[in-house]
Design a protein around this motif. Sequence first.
Motif, PDB file in Angstrom:
ATOM      1  N   PHE A   1       7.180  16.548   0.221  1.00 26.25           N
ATOM      2  CA  PHE A   1       7.599  15.272  -0.377  1.00 26.25           C
ATOM      3  C   PHE A   1       9.113  15.075  -0.266  1.00 26.25           C
ATOM      4  CE2 PHE A   1       3.355  15.232  -2.285  1.00 26.25           C
ATOM      5  CZ  PHE A   1       2.997  13.929  -1.963  1.00 26.25           C
ATOM      6  N   ALA A   2       9.848  16.187  -0.405  1.00 23.41           N
ATOM      7  CA  ALA A   2      11.304  16.079  -0.258  1.00 23.41           C
ATOM      8  C   ALA A   2      11.656  15.650   1.169  1.00 23.41           C
ATOM      9  CB  ALA A   2      11.954  17.417  -0.575  1.00 23.41           C
ATOM     10  N   TYR A   3      10.944  16.210   2.143  1.00 29.34           N
ATOM     11  CA  TYR A   3      11.201  15.843   3.543  1.00 29.34           C
ATOM     12  C   TYR A   3      10.760  14.408   3.840  1.00 29.34           C
ATOM     13  CZ  TYR A   3      12.482  20.659   4.752  1.00 29.34           C
ATOM     14  OH  TYR A   3      13.118  21.865   4.833  1.00 29.34           O
ATOM     15  N   VAL A   4       9.693  13.973   3.169  1.00 31.75           N
ATOM     16  CA  VAL A   4       9.275  12.556   3.327  1.00 31.75           C
ATOM     17  C   VAL A   4      10.427  11.659   2.879  1.00 31.75           C
ATOM     18  CG1 VAL A   4       7.731  10.761   2.456  1.00 31.75           C
ATOM     19  CG2 VAL A   4       6.791  12.966   3.146  1.00 31.75           C
ATOM     20  N   ALA A   5      11.037  12.029   1.747  1.00 32.59           N
ATOM     21  CA  ALA A   5      12.176  11.247   1.235  1.00 32.59           C
ATOM     22  C   ALA A   5      13.347  11.308   2.222  1.00 32.59           C
ATOM     23  CB  ALA A   5      12.601  11.767  -0.133  1.00 32.59           C
ATOM     24  N   LEU A   6      13.621  12.494   2.770  1.00 31.25           N
ATOM     25  CA  LEU A   6      14.736  12.635   3.724  1.00 31.25           C
ATOM     26  C   LEU A   6      14.491  11.815   4.987  1.00 31.25           C
ATOM     27  CD1 LEU A   6      15.976  16.340   3.923  1.00 31.25           C
ATOM     28  CD2 LEU A   6      16.997  14.401   2.747  1.00 31.25           C
ATOM     29  N   GLY A   7      13.233  11.760   5.413  1.00 33.33           N
ATOM     30  CA  GLY A   7      12.902  11.040   6.647  1.00 33.33           C
ATOM     31  C   GLY A   7      12.718   9.548   6.436  1.00 33.33           C
ATOM     32  N   LEU A   8      12.730   9.118   5.168  1.00 38.43           N
ATOM     33  CA  LEU A   8      12.442   7.716   4.841  1.00 38.43           C
ATOM     34  C   LEU A   8      13.340   6.714   5.589  1.00 38.43           C
ATOM     35  CD1 LEU A   8      10.320   6.475   3.008  1.00 38.43           C
ATOM     36  CD2 LEU A   8      12.019   6.368   1.180  1.00 38.43           C
ATOM     37  N   PRO A   9      14.659   6.925   5.640  1.00 41.02           N
ATOM     38  CA  PRO A   9      15.486   5.919   6.334  1.00 41.02           C
ATOM     39  C   PRO A   9      15.064   5.743   7.790  1.00 41.02           C
ATOM     40  CG  PRO A   9      16.873   7.520   5.199  1.00 41.02           C
ATOM     41  CD  PRO A   9      15.465   8.038   5.124  1.00 41.02           C
TER      42      PRO A   9
ATOM     43  N   LEU B   1       5.660  -9.949   0.898  1.00 47.04           N
ATOM     44  CA  LEU B   1       6.843  -9.963   0.036  1.00 47.04           C
ATOM     45  C   LEU B   1       8.138  -9.866   0.854  1.00 47.04           C
ATOM     46  CD1 LEU B   1       5.459  -7.409  -2.556  1.00 47.04           C
ATOM     47  CD2 LEU B   1       5.694  -9.843  -2.952  1.00 47.04           C
ATOM     48  N   PRO B   2       8.324 -10.758   1.819  1.00 39.36           N
ATOM     49  CA  PRO B   2       9.530 -10.634   2.666  1.00 39.36           C
ATOM     50  C   PRO B   2      10.822 -10.730   1.861  1.00 39.36           C
ATOM     51  CG  PRO B   2       8.401 -12.719   3.066  1.00 39.36           C
ATOM     52  CD  PRO B   2       7.501 -11.917   2.184  1.00 39.36           C
ATOM     53  N   GLN B   3      10.754 -11.374   0.691  1.00 32.52           N
ATOM     54  CA  GLN B   3      11.971 -11.493  -0.115  1.00 32.52           C
ATOM     55  C   GLN B   3      12.411 -10.140  -0.676  1.00 32.52           C
ATOM     56  OE1 GLN B   3       9.001 -12.666  -0.868  1.00 32.52           O
ATOM     57  NE2 GLN B   3       8.505 -12.402  -3.026  1.00 32.52           N
ATOM     58  N   LEU B   4      11.489  -9.155  -0.671  1.00 34.01           N
ATOM     59  CA  LEU B   4      11.828  -7.821  -1.197  1.00 34.01           C
ATOM     60  C   LEU B   4      12.435  -6.903  -0.123  1.00 34.01           C
ATOM     61  CD1 LEU B   4       9.008  -6.669  -3.632  1.00 34.01           C
ATOM     62  CD2 LEU B   4      11.292  -7.470  -4.147  1.00 34.01           C
ATOM     63  N   ARG B   5      12.506  -7.373   1.103  1.00 34.57           N
ATOM     64  CA  ARG B   5      12.969  -6.495   2.194  1.00 34.57           C
ATOM     65  C   ARG B   5      14.351  -5.890   1.958  1.00 34.57           C
ATOM     66  NH1 ARG B   5      13.174  -8.405   7.780  1.00 34.57           N
ATOM     67  NH2 ARG B   5      13.840  -6.316   8.268  1.00 34.57           N
ATOM     68  N   PRO B   6      15.340  -6.694   1.510  1.00 33.27           N
ATOM     69  CA  PRO B   6      16.660  -6.089   1.269  1.00 33.27           C
ATOM     70  C   PRO B   6      16.588  -4.947   0.250  1.00 33.27           C
ATOM     71  CG  PRO B   6      16.798  -8.476   1.222  1.00 33.27           C
ATOM     72  CD  PRO B   6      15.350  -8.138   1.275  1.00 33.27           C
ATOM     73  N   LEU B   7      15.786  -5.148  -0.798  1.00 31.62           N
ATOM     74  CA  LEU B   7      15.659  -4.115  -1.835  1.00 31.62           C
ATOM     75  C   LEU B   7      15.017  -2.850  -1.261  1.00 31.62           C
ATOM     76  CD1 LEU B   7      15.869  -3.419  -4.909  1.00 31.62           C
ATOM     77  CD2 LEU B   7      13.495  -4.174  -5.086  1.00 31.62           C
ATOM     78  N   VAL B   8      13.944  -3.051  -0.499  1.00 29.62           N
ATOM     79  CA  VAL B   8      13.247  -1.903   0.089  1.00 29.62           C
ATOM     80  C   VAL B   8      14.169  -1.178   1.077  1.00 29.62           C
ATOM     81  CG1 VAL B   8      11.265  -1.203   1.499  1.00 29.62           C
ATOM     82  CG2 VAL B   8      10.989  -2.967  -0.231  1.00 29.62           C
ATOM     83  N   GLU B   9      14.920  -1.941   1.858  1.00 35.06           N
ATOM     84  CA  GLU B   9      15.859  -1.321   2.802  1.00 35.06           C
ATOM     85  C   GLU B   9      16.887  -0.484   2.063  1.00 35.06           C
ATOM     86  OE1 GLU B   9      17.594  -3.442   5.888  1.00 35.06           O
ATOM     87  OE2 GLU B   9      15.691  -4.063   6.755  1.00 35.06           O
ATOM     88  N   PHE B  10      17.357  -1.004   0.924  1.00 36.32           N
ATOM     89  CA  PHE B  10      18.346  -0.264   0.127  1.00 36.32           C
ATOM     90  C   PHE B  10      17.736   1.036  -0.393  1.00 36.32           C
ATOM     91  CE2 PHE B  10      20.043   0.677  -4.134  1.00 36.32           C
ATOM     92  CZ  PHE B  10      21.360   0.975  -3.780  1.00 36.32           C
ATOM     93  N   VAL B  11      16.517   0.940  -0.928  1.00 41.08           N
ATOM     94  CA  VAL B  11      15.855   2.134  -1.473  1.00 41.08           C
ATOM     95  C   VAL B  11      15.657   3.181  -0.377  1.00 41.08           C
ATOM     96  CG1 VAL B  11      13.696   2.991  -2.492  1.00 41.08           C
ATOM     97  CG2 VAL B  11      14.741   0.903  -3.371  1.00 41.08           C
TER      98      VAL B  11
END
Lengths: 267, 355
Positions: free
Chosen positions: A141-149, A85-95
């Motif tokens: 889980f909160a730290y997973v979210a913080l480390g996501l970028p 799904l390479p077309q979804l990359r911008p969306l995933v990057e934003f999330v």
Amino acid sequence: MTRGKPWAWVVFGLAALYFLLPLIATVDFSLRIRRGTYSLDAYLNVLADPRFQQTFSYSIFIGLTTILVGIFIVLPAAYYVRLRLPQLRPLVEFVTLLPLIIPAIILVFGYIRLYSSSSWLPLLGWQVGGQYIGGPILLTFAYVALGLPYMYRAIDTGLRTIDVQTLTEAATILGANQFAILAQVILPNIVVAVLSGAFLTLAIVIGEFTIASLLNQQVFGVYMQNVGANRAFEPAALAVISFVITWGAMGMIQLLARFAPKTARKE
Amino acid sequence: MAAEFLRIDKLVKAFGTNQVVKGVDVSFNQGEFVTLLGPSGCGKTTILRMIAGFEKPTSGSITVDGHDITTLAPNKRQIGMVFQAYALFPNMNVADNVGFGLKIANVPRAQREARVEEMLKLIGLTGYGKRFPFELSGGQQQRVALARALAPSPRMLLLDEPLSALDAKIRVSLREQIREIQRELGITTVFVTHDQEEALSISDRIVVMNAGNVEQFGAPFEIYNRPQTRFVATFVGQLNTLNATVADAGRKSVQIGASTVTIPALPATARTGEAIALTMRPEAVSLSDVTGRDIQLEGRVAEVHFLGSVIRLKVDLGGNTISLDTFNDQRTPPPTHGTPVRLGIASSDVLVLGS
């Protein structure tokens, strides 16, 4: 270039002073617990404190768990997006950038609202053998979210260095399933990138205060704040220790980059 | 040759509104080396990827040894494949790469190691097991990729332009090695290339493709000497075209310049007085009067290309330009630009192609 060189050194010197002066001052202050002489007493006090050992080891445990959960979520997602799904990359990057935009306090209040004992999913009240396990789970889980970028970008950069599609097809035609491909072909080839994300995550987790404090978790960040409120020299020693850990993690990333599997040459 | 092994039946593949494979019907025999040949975008790689299972056909079916594999997952097809980009796993050494398929199939270690040794011997890389892909040349990497594809004893082998990333000399030696190994193992092989020389030199049969369709399917000799369409004639090898006029359709005689000759290949549909194009290969034209060359033409040398053992000349016939190949003679230098020459062509070598 030659004409601009002195100015480059001036800018470099100013920037170095900006970053190094506070650090040197902190190190200097941390060594002045005894009047008129330098000593490591502040460090020894901190290291001998059982709360330091307890909170530090707890933070390391939560950090490692965060890294494992993060890899488990981010690696297949980044791989699948790149492959199918390479077309979804911008969306995933934003999330994945959202944790940088949304303050941690909003995330933790959202958690408390969703998972407190009065909510429809009272995760915070979960107990196993008399131990509350909801807090550590939510913290992870909160730290997973913080480390996501950081984790997503590190893994995605790693995936960019290999031909994901051809390697996947080559492994598939040899009989491998998706799990075997990820574990035996993709992950070993991007392990340095994954570890970069892991060390960045660890550096964030070690110093985090807001979420842990509001979830009532006694982690290293909370301990640093407590010590800072009640002592004079020990907080400076802790800040230096924290810096050393973070730099150690960054140094490990640089060191590991030398051991990345080399891409084969082509004729 | 044994019975039909791979059958491709009314195979269609469309990406959105773009149909890249348009109802292909072909079947290959057990142990045969078949090449899918055509220009970029003709659909040859898409067909190969559908056989491998990486692309799902829009319609049609693929049968291997009597079993319909159209919807079977690629990892269940027991097919070996070699990719253009080698696709060796950079984290594994040569032995681990070759043994990967066996490891996935849970073959015991001792058996696996023996098979890896056998494969490395087959490709002439004994002793290279501990090396990593980045330590090998392109040709060696592709041989390892071949060994890796063959190690699990697949039912058939797919080769997706495996030689195109290699330099000319290695390409020739590796294609000979691939053919030798294929013959030794008797494995049905489908090879994709856009290089006609490569296709002609190693294939049992060639499928010439153009714009998603099969133009011709046959042995290299047939494809080259008896092309069924103008596309095949022009894509495979060089082709000369001579403009002529039908002098007497009933007697199959045509007029080329001042001379009238009989062309056995003139189709029954040709009409007297009609302008037609006669085609012939460069090697069907000779530089002098040779017995059996009943068409005689005169012209001047326009270009001389010295290619080593062969000299390619372009001769201006006044309206028509014709290419011809002649062997290098160490005692006689080739004709120079502007030299008047006499050409001989056997009318039986002349083709009249439809569009």
